[in-house]
Design a protein around this motif. Structure first.
Motif, mmCIF file in Angstrom:
data_model
loop_
_atom_site.group_PDB
_atom_site.id
_atom_site.type_symbol
_atom_site.label_atom_id
_atom_site.label_comp_id
_atom_site.label_asym_id
_atom_site.label_seq_id
_atom_site.Cartn_x
_atom_site.Cartn_y
_atom_site.Cartn_z
ATOM 1 N N LEU A 1 -4.573 64.218 20.367
ATOM 2 C CA LEU A 1 -4.185 65.227 19.385
ATOM 3 C C LEU A 1 -5.176 66.388 19.381
ATOM 4 C CD1 LEU A 1 -3.179 62.926 16.411
ATOM 5 C CD2 LEU A 1 -1.659 64.592 17.504
ATOM 6 N N ASP A 2 -4.683 67.554 18.976
ATOM 7 C CA ASP A 2 -5.522 68.742 18.840
ATOM 8 C C ASP A 2 -6.020 68.804 17.394
ATOM 9 O OD1 ASP A 2 -6.718 71.219 18.781
ATOM 10 O OD2 ASP A 2 -5.054 72.289 19.740
ATOM 11 N N TYR A 3 -7.093 68.073 17.109
ATOM 12 C CA TYR A 3 -7.594 67.979 15.743
ATOM 13 C C TYR A 3 -8.108 69.312 15.224
ATOM 14 C CZ TYR A 3 -7.205 62.920 16.194
ATOM 15 O OH TYR A 3 -6.725 61.636 16.364
ATOM 16 N N GLU A 4 -8.641 70.133 16.112
ATOM 17 C CA GLU A 4 -9.131 71.449 15.694
ATOM 18 C C GLU A 4 -7.995 72.301 15.134
ATOM 19 O OE1 GLU A 4 -11.409 75.356 17.649
ATOM 20 O OE2 GLU A 4 -11.326 73.452 18.748
ATOM 21 N N ALA A 5 -6.859 72.296 15.824
ATOM 22 C CA ALA A 5 -5.705 73.071 15.361
ATOM 23 C C ALA A 5 -5.145 72.496 14.066
ATOM 24 C CB ALA A 5 -4.631 73.103 16.443
ATOM 25 N N ILE A 6 -5.137 71.173 13.947
ATOM 26 C CA ILE A 6 -4.651 70.537 12.726
ATOM 27 C C ILE A 6 -5.530 70.948 11.541
ATOM 28 C CG2 ILE A 6 -4.398 68.321 11.549
ATOM 29 C CD1 ILE A 6 -3.614 67.142 14.315
ATOM 30 N N ALA A 7 -6.837 70.869 11.711
ATOM 31 C CA ALA A 7 -7.759 71.228 10.630
ATOM 32 C C ALA A 7 -7.603 72.706 10.243
ATOM 33 C CB ALA A 7 -9.196 70.936 11.057
ATOM 34 N N ALA A 8 -7.427 73.564 11.221
ATOM 35 C CA ALA A 8 -7.268 74.987 10.933
ATOM 36 C C ALA A 8 -6.023 75.248 10.097
ATOM 37 C CB ALA A 8 -7.221 75.778 12.233
ATOM 38 N N SER A 9 -4.940 74.547 10.401
ATOM 39 C CA SER A 9 -3.709 74.720 9.630
ATOM 40 C C SER A 9 -3.890 74.225 8.200
ATOM 41 C CB SER A 9 -2.558 73.979 10.310
ATOM 42 O OG SER A 9 -1.333 74.189 9.629
ATOM 43 N N THR B 1 -3.596 76.582 4.273
ATOM 44 C CA THR B 1 -2.614 76.419 3.201
ATOM 45 C C THR B 1 -3.029 75.448 2.107
ATOM 46 O OG1 THR B 1 -1.398 74.599 4.255
ATOM 47 C CG2 THR B 1 -0.779 76.864 4.891
ATOM 48 N N GLY B 2 -3.701 74.383 2.444
ATOM 49 C CA GLY B 2 -4.070 73.372 1.464
ATOM 50 C C GLY B 2 -2.959 72.396 1.117
ATOM 51 N N ILE C 1 -6.423 63.648 8.220
ATOM 52 C CA ILE C 1 -6.595 64.823 7.366
ATOM 53 C C ILE C 1 -7.332 64.457 6.086
ATOM 54 C CG2 ILE C 1 -5.366 66.527 5.951
ATOM 55 C CD1 ILE C 1 -3.208 66.565 8.153
ATOM 56 N N VAL C 2 -6.962 63.341 5.469
ATOM 57 C CA VAL C 2 -7.618 62.915 4.232
ATOM 58 C C VAL C 2 -9.091 62.591 4.492
ATOM 59 C CG1 VAL C 2 -7.687 61.090 2.482
ATOM 60 C CG2 VAL C 2 -5.497 62.116 3.142
ATOM 61 N N GLU C 3 -9.382 61.995 5.627
ATOM 62 C CA GLU C 3 -10.759 61.624 5.947
ATOM 63 C C GLU C 3 -11.632 62.821 6.302
ATOM 64 O OE1 GLU C 3 -10.295 58.845 9.103
ATOM 65 O OE2 GLU C 3 -9.599 57.222 7.802
ATOM 66 N N ASN C 4 -11.012 63.861 6.893
ATOM 67 C CA ASN C 4 -11.806 64.953 7.450
ATOM 68 C C ASN C 4 -11.584 66.315 6.794
ATOM 69 O OD1 ASN C 4 -13.116 63.794 10.131
ATOM 70 N ND2 ASN C 4 -11.056 62.933 9.973
#
Length: 369
Positions: free
Chosen positions: A286-294, A298-299, A321-324
């Motif tokens: 997975l692209d975790y960097e892109a996920i975190a940026a999204s 928005t929140g 997401i909840v962990e990071n």
């Protein structure tokens, strides 16, 4: 200069892409595709030709890979003279010969095992799983042998398995499952899942070039109902990188495959809401960097996938997401998935089964939190 006819005749093929107008003359489109899936008919235009169908992009990526790699062998049920269940390899045997385009028995474990054996002898191989559902018959070969042979013995498993997947075509419970999460849980594999013709071609070429075993999921309902811009040349889309479809401020929708079209169609019909839509494209890694940026934009996050809810990849991403990214959240991470039942045969029941039928409800729930 005029383009030579497709397929080229005699010996190895000339290094020419498929003509823009090439179509599968012997194939048909299920009339239920657009109605059940309900997605838009166009993808992004990345340059090159516009209006290339999803299925033609896959065919072109495979054809150019055969030209690029003289040691690439294709295997599958009826993929030679008949051209496969979906006609993607139609014409290939006339161009590349029976030694490189091989019909196989109805035995998925044997096909995957033979593909691994070819890799051990220095070949590349692509196996067409006629339907992704049938991977169960080759499961041991995939999750134990392909996935672990490099870790255990230092050998390459230079194998791509094409996985026609998904519902929306009225094909019932044995030809419509979304089973990508089974393989995302298996270290040693890579799992890609394009949603646009551009990515379909580029990710297939990247998968074939990659020396690791790659499962390439291709949604059947997108084959002839989605088109977009695809360059004529040979190119890769990097494995492990998501694509930001559109940037927004209110809600992030993280999705892939048909879900990308559901999300973009919903966003187009509800312009008062600012959607941030991320097409994951690769599910492992997975692209975790892109996920975190999204998440940070928005929140509020909605995970959308056609797979059923329990054990789907949405749960794994939600946990990450909840962990990071917990401090960036303004609402619980929510999931929109298909029902935890077998895929119905009946078209109306299938519509109710699919996650798309609950997308609006989940968006409203997230907005009101």
């Amino acid at each position: 200069a005029a383009r030579p006819p497709y397929p080229p005749t005699g010996g190895l093929a000339n290094t020419q892409p498929l003509p823009a107008g090439e179509v599968e003359q012997n194939s048909t489109t299920s009339q239920s595709e657009a109605g059940v899936m309900g997605h838009s008919s166009t993808g992004r235009a990345e340059g090159g030709r516009a209006g290339v169908r999803f299925i033609d992009a896959i065919k072109e990526g495979l054809f150019q890979s055969m030209e690029q790699h003289a040691n690439l062998v294709l295997m599958g049920q009826d993929i030679a003279e008949y051209g496969g269940a979906f006609k993607i390899t139609e014409g290939f045997v006339e161009t590349f010969g029976k030694a490189r385009v091989r019909n196989t028995p109805l035995c998925e474990s044997a096909i995957v095992g033979a593909a691994l054996g070819l890799s051990l002898e220095g070949f590349k191989s692509m196996m067409e799983m006629q339907f992704a559902d049938f991977a169960t018959v080759g499961f041991n070969q995939i999750v134990n042998n392909l996935a672990k042979i490099h870790y255990r013995w230092g050998q390459n498993a230079d194998v791509v398995i094409r996985m026609p997947t998904g519902g929306g075509v009225g094909a019932g419970p044995f030809h419509s499952q979304s089973n990508e999460a089974w393989f995302v849980h298996t270290p040693g594999l890579k799992v890609v899942y394009p949603s646009t013709p551009y990515d379909a071609k580029g990710l297939l070429i990247a998968a074939i070039n990659d020396p690791n075993p790659v499962l390439y999921f291709e949604h059947k309902a997108l084959y002839r109902s989605v088109s977009g811009g695809v360059p004529e040349g040979y190119y890769e889309v990097e494995i492990g990188k998501a694509r930001l479809v559109q940037q927004g401020e209110d809600i992030s929708i993280l999705t892939y495959g048909a879900g990308v079209h559901w999300a973009t169609d919903y966003a187009a019909a509800n312009t008062a809401i600012s959607f941030d839509i991320l097409d994951l494209r690769t599910l492992l890694p997975l692209d975790y960097e892109a996920i975190a940026a999204s998440v940070k934009r928005t929140g509020k996050v909605l995970l959308l996938h056609e797979d059923t809810m329990i054990g789907g990849i949405g749960g794994e991403i939600a946990a990450w997401i909840v962990e990071n990214c917990f401090e960036y959240l303004d609402a619980p991470v929510m999931r929109c998935a298909s029902l935890d039942t077998p895929v119905p045969f009946n078209i109306e029941l299938e519509k109710a089964f699919l996650a798309k039928s609950r997308l609006g409800e989940m968006v409203e729930k997230l907005l009101q939190y």
